[in-house]
Write a protein that holds these residues in place. Sequence first.
Motif, PDB file in Angstrom:
ATOM      1  N   ASN A  33      41.581  50.467  35.946  1.00 51.11           N
ATOM      2  CA  ASN A  33      40.425  50.215  35.304  1.00 51.11           C
ATOM      3  C   ASN A  33      39.973  51.096  34.012  1.00 51.11           C
ATOM      4  O   ASN A  33      39.473  50.359  33.201  1.00 51.11           O
ATOM      5  CB  ASN A  33      39.304  50.636  36.404  1.00 51.11           C
ATOM      6  N   GLU A  75      35.702  44.361  43.131  1.00 52.98           N
ATOM      7  CA  GLU A  75      36.809  43.912  42.305  1.00 52.98           C
ATOM      8  C   GLU A  75      36.835  42.184  42.524  1.00 52.98           C
ATOM      9  O   GLU A  75      37.235  41.477  41.624  1.00 52.98           O
ATOM     10  CB  GLU A  75      38.436  44.200  42.790  1.00 52.98           C
ATOM     11  N   HIS A 103      33.767  47.318  34.697  1.00 52.07           N
ATOM     12  CA  HIS A 103      34.952  48.416  34.763  1.00 52.07           C
ATOM     13  C   HIS A 103      34.526  49.654  34.830  1.00 52.07           C
ATOM     14  O   HIS A 103      34.782  50.482  35.793  1.00 52.07           O
ATOM     15  CB  HIS A 103      36.022  48.330  33.879  1.00 52.07           C
TER      16      HIS A 103
END
Length: 157
Positions: free
Chosen positions: A145, A26, A111
Amino acid sequence: MKPNIGISPEHLAEITQTLSHILADEYVLYTKTRNAHWNVEGPDFHSMHIFFESQYNDIAEIIDTVAERIRILGHYAPATLKQFLELTHLTEQSREKNDSEGFIRELLNDHESIILHIRGHINRLAEKLKDAGTSDYLTGLTEYNEKTAWMLRSHLR
């Protein structure tokens, strides 16, 4: 003082190691999204500049909550660029152009990669490691996500 929450110390260590990898992913994604925000060019500059800003603000909040989850479980969160680069499975991309389509494709791939990575841990955390809380947390993170991937994918149609 270690938490007394019904999860063995060995399982806590394994859970927080998983979370550390997610935190690193992340954080790298955050940096790449900032890069897109700062450096996007083209006729859609303004809208993409705002779009990427919204995303990196969301990811900044996610980074904080992942790190806090690690601390809740009694471990220290990785917090250096060196650690993040060692823990992440994402890569930096070298770009020739700073167009929105290129940034969108790259961020979409990241993602989706994070989604697959997290999805591989959700059941293991709940069933094997007896941590329904972190499993639930990761389900929510997957949903974020997935929604962001959908938004990015929609720009490419």
